[in-house]
Design a protein around this motif. Structure first.
Motif, PDB file in Angstrom:
ATOM      1  N   ALA A 134       0.931  -1.173   0.008  1.00 30.02           N
ATOM      2  CA  ALA A 134      -0.023   0.119  -0.157  1.00 30.02           C
ATOM      3  C   ALA A 134       1.022   1.282  -0.069  1.00 30.02           C
ATOM      4  CB  ALA A 134      -0.786   0.017   1.110  1.00 30.02           C
ATOM      5  N   SER A 135       0.258   2.249  -0.485  1.00 28.16           N
ATOM      6  CA  SER A 135       1.065   3.651  -0.588  1.00 28.16           C
ATOM      7  C   SER A 135       0.442   4.720   0.019  1.00 28.16           C
ATOM      8  CB  SER A 135       1.212   3.940  -2.293  1.00 28.16           C
ATOM      9  OG  SER A 135      -0.344   4.360  -2.491  1.00 28.16           O
ATOM     10  N   ASP A 136      -0.799   4.491   0.599  1.00 30.25           N
ATOM     11  CA  ASP A 136      -1.705   5.337   1.368  1.00 30.25           C
ATOM     12  C   ASP A 136      -1.528   5.130   2.770  1.00 30.25           C
ATOM     13  OD1 ASP A 136      -3.574   7.123   2.536  1.00 30.25           O
ATOM     14  OD2 ASP A 136      -4.935   7.117   0.744  1.00 30.25           O
ATOM     15  N   PRO A 137      -1.027   5.724   3.471  1.00 32.54           N
ATOM     16  CA  PRO A 137      -0.915   5.341   5.127  1.00 32.54           C
ATOM     17  C   PRO A 137      -2.224   5.137   5.581  1.00 32.54           C
ATOM     18  CG  PRO A 137      -0.453   7.866   4.820  1.00 32.54           C
ATOM     19  CD  PRO A 137      -0.658   7.155   3.258  1.00 32.54           C
ATOM     20  N   ARG A 138      -3.282   5.708   5.139  1.00 33.09           N
ATOM     21  CA  ARG A 138      -4.835   5.408   5.528  1.00 33.09           C
ATOM     22  C   ARG A 138      -5.065   3.893   5.350  1.00 33.09           C
ATOM     23  NH1 ARG A 138      -7.905   9.872   2.506  1.00 33.09           N
ATOM     24  NH2 ARG A 138      -6.761   9.115   1.027  1.00 33.09           N
ATOM     25  N   VAL A 139      -4.760   3.313   4.088  1.00 36.56           N
ATOM     26  CA  VAL A 139      -4.828   2.003   3.703  1.00 36.56           C
ATOM     27  C   VAL A 139      -4.202   1.104   4.865  1.00 36.56           C
ATOM     28  CG1 VAL A 139      -4.699   0.126   2.134  1.00 36.56           C
ATOM     29  CG2 VAL A 139      -5.634   2.584   1.595  1.00 36.56           C
ATOM     30  N   ARG A 140      -2.749   1.480   5.124  1.00 37.00           N
ATOM     31  CA  ARG A 140      -1.953   0.749   5.994  1.00 37.00           C
ATOM     32  C   ARG A 140      -2.538   0.646   7.304  1.00 37.00           C
ATOM     33  NH1 ARG A 140       1.932   2.779   3.030  1.00 37.00           N
ATOM     34  NH2 ARG A 140       2.715   4.582   4.638  1.00 37.00           N
ATOM     35  N   SER A 141      -3.082   1.851   7.707  1.00 35.34           N
ATOM     36  CA  SER A 141      -3.484   2.030   9.141  1.00 35.34           C
ATOM     37  C   SER A 141      -4.769   0.995   9.181  1.00 35.34           C
ATOM     38  CB  SER A 141      -3.902   3.433   9.458  1.00 35.34           C
ATOM     39  OG  SER A 141      -4.486   3.493  10.750  1.00 35.34           O
ATOM     40  N   LEU A 142      -5.913   1.172   8.260  1.00 34.63           N
ATOM     41  CA  LEU A 142      -7.036   0.442   8.267  1.00 34.63           C
ATOM     42  C   LEU A 142      -6.820  -1.282   8.150  1.00 34.63           C
ATOM     43  CD1 LEU A 142     -10.308   0.462   7.828  1.00 34.63           C
ATOM     44  CD2 LEU A 142      -9.921   0.191   5.284  1.00 34.63           C
ATOM     45  N   ARG A 169     -15.566   4.405   6.138  1.00 35.69           N
ATOM     46  CA  ARG A 169     -14.075   5.079   6.067  1.00 35.69           C
ATOM     47  C   ARG A 169     -13.530   4.705   4.656  1.00 35.69           C
ATOM     48  NH1 ARG A 169     -10.519   8.477   6.939  1.00 35.69           N
ATOM     49  NH2 ARG A 169      -8.572   8.137   7.604  1.00 35.69           N
ATOM     50  N   MET A 170     -13.768   3.639   4.247  1.00 37.74           N
ATOM     51  CA  MET A 170     -13.012   2.980   3.015  1.00 37.74           C
ATOM     52  C   MET A 170     -13.636   3.806   1.802  1.00 37.74           C
ATOM     53  SD  MET A 170     -12.263  -0.974   3.522  1.00 37.74           S
ATOM     54  CE  MET A 170     -14.073  -1.641   4.061  1.00 37.74           C
ATOM     55  N   LYS A 171     -14.850   3.922   1.896  1.00 37.40           N
ATOM     56  CA  LYS A 171     -15.425   4.779   0.767  1.00 37.40           C
ATOM     57  C   LYS A 171     -15.041   6.166   0.766  1.00 37.40           C
ATOM     58  CE  LYS A 171     -19.651   1.903   0.026  1.00 37.40           C
ATOM     59  NZ  LYS A 171     -21.353   1.970   0.330  1.00 37.40           N
ATOM     60  N   ASP A 172     -14.950   6.934   1.824  1.00 35.77           N
ATOM     61  CA  ASP A 172     -14.116   8.241   2.179  1.00 35.77           C
ATOM     62  C   ASP A 172     -12.832   8.126   1.564  1.00 35.77           C
ATOM     63  OD1 ASP A 172     -16.550   9.092   3.324  1.00 35.77           O
ATOM     64  OD2 ASP A 172     -15.995   8.811   5.268  1.00 35.77           O
TER      65      ASP A 172
END
Length: 211
Positions: free
Chosen positions: A88-96, A204-207
């Motif tokens: 993953a490149s997005d830290p939000r994806v890694r956190s989720l 959250r994922m949709k956002d």
């Protein structure tokens, strides 16, 4: 006089019931039963009844099936989320993905422990055991999982989020199928926890996808 005699018998029975409730070490966890006096109708003698906790209802086949299938369903979510730290490149994806991994590992442990505590119910519902992935809504196909393993960066982020949204929506369908179709406190509470958690994560994922 007859009523006085009945009351005396009831008093003896009450004392015996109280003692019997405390006499067995094996029943220390259960609340003791007690005998109560129930007045008779006019012209009828009083009677005694045993009052106390009833044996809990056995878990239903739907509840057993939910716990068995949700273990497999969660396992795939863990498999998908384990790919995120390196891809993953997005830290939000890694956190989720990290939160999903931590929460669902705990839930799997709880579900496995519950199944071990209820062997009779599991045996009765044995036809539901080992359900195929195709029978569970939201499961990613082998081809989709292979694409996810090969993806990197923003492509991984988008694919992971879309697959996980579908995966969570499948879990919500499973929750809907078991809610209020049984009486087991653990199963019903877990189903509601899965419902609230995964609804929030879908939002959250949709956002993230829309940002």
């Amino acid at each position: 006089m007859r009523n006085r005699g009945a009351m005396a018998v009831a008093a003896v029975a009450m004392a015996a019931g109280t003692l019997s409730g405390c006499s067995s070490d094996g029943d220390a966890q259960a609340a003791p039963s007690k005998t109560v006096l129930v007045p008779g109708r006019p012209g009828e003698p009083n009677r005694t009844e045993v009052a106390g906790p009833r044996e809990p209802a056995e878990p239903t086949a739907a509840e057993v099936g939910f716990m068995q299938m949700m273990i497999t369903h969660h396992a795939q979510a863990l498999e998908m989320s384990a790919l995120a730290p390196d891809r993953a490149s997005d830290p939000r994806v890694r956190s989720l993905a990290s939160r999903i991994d931590a929460a669902q590992k705990v839930e799997i442990a709880t579900m496995r422990a519950w199944l071990k505590r209820n062997p009779k119910a599991v045996l009765k519902a044995h036809g539901r055991h080992g359900a195929h992935h195709a029978a569970m809504p939201g499961m990613a196909t082998p081809e989709q999982l292979e694409r996810l393993r090969n993806a990197r960066g923003p492509a991984f982020d988008a694919l992971y989020l879309n697959l996980m949204i579908t995966h969570h929506e499948g879990a919500l369908t499973m929750v809907k199928d078991v809610l209020d179709k049984g009486t087991d406190v653990t199963v019903q509470q877990m189903a509601r926890d899965v419902q609230s958690t995964q609804l929030a994560e879908i939002g959250r994922m949709k956002d993230i996808l829309d940002s």
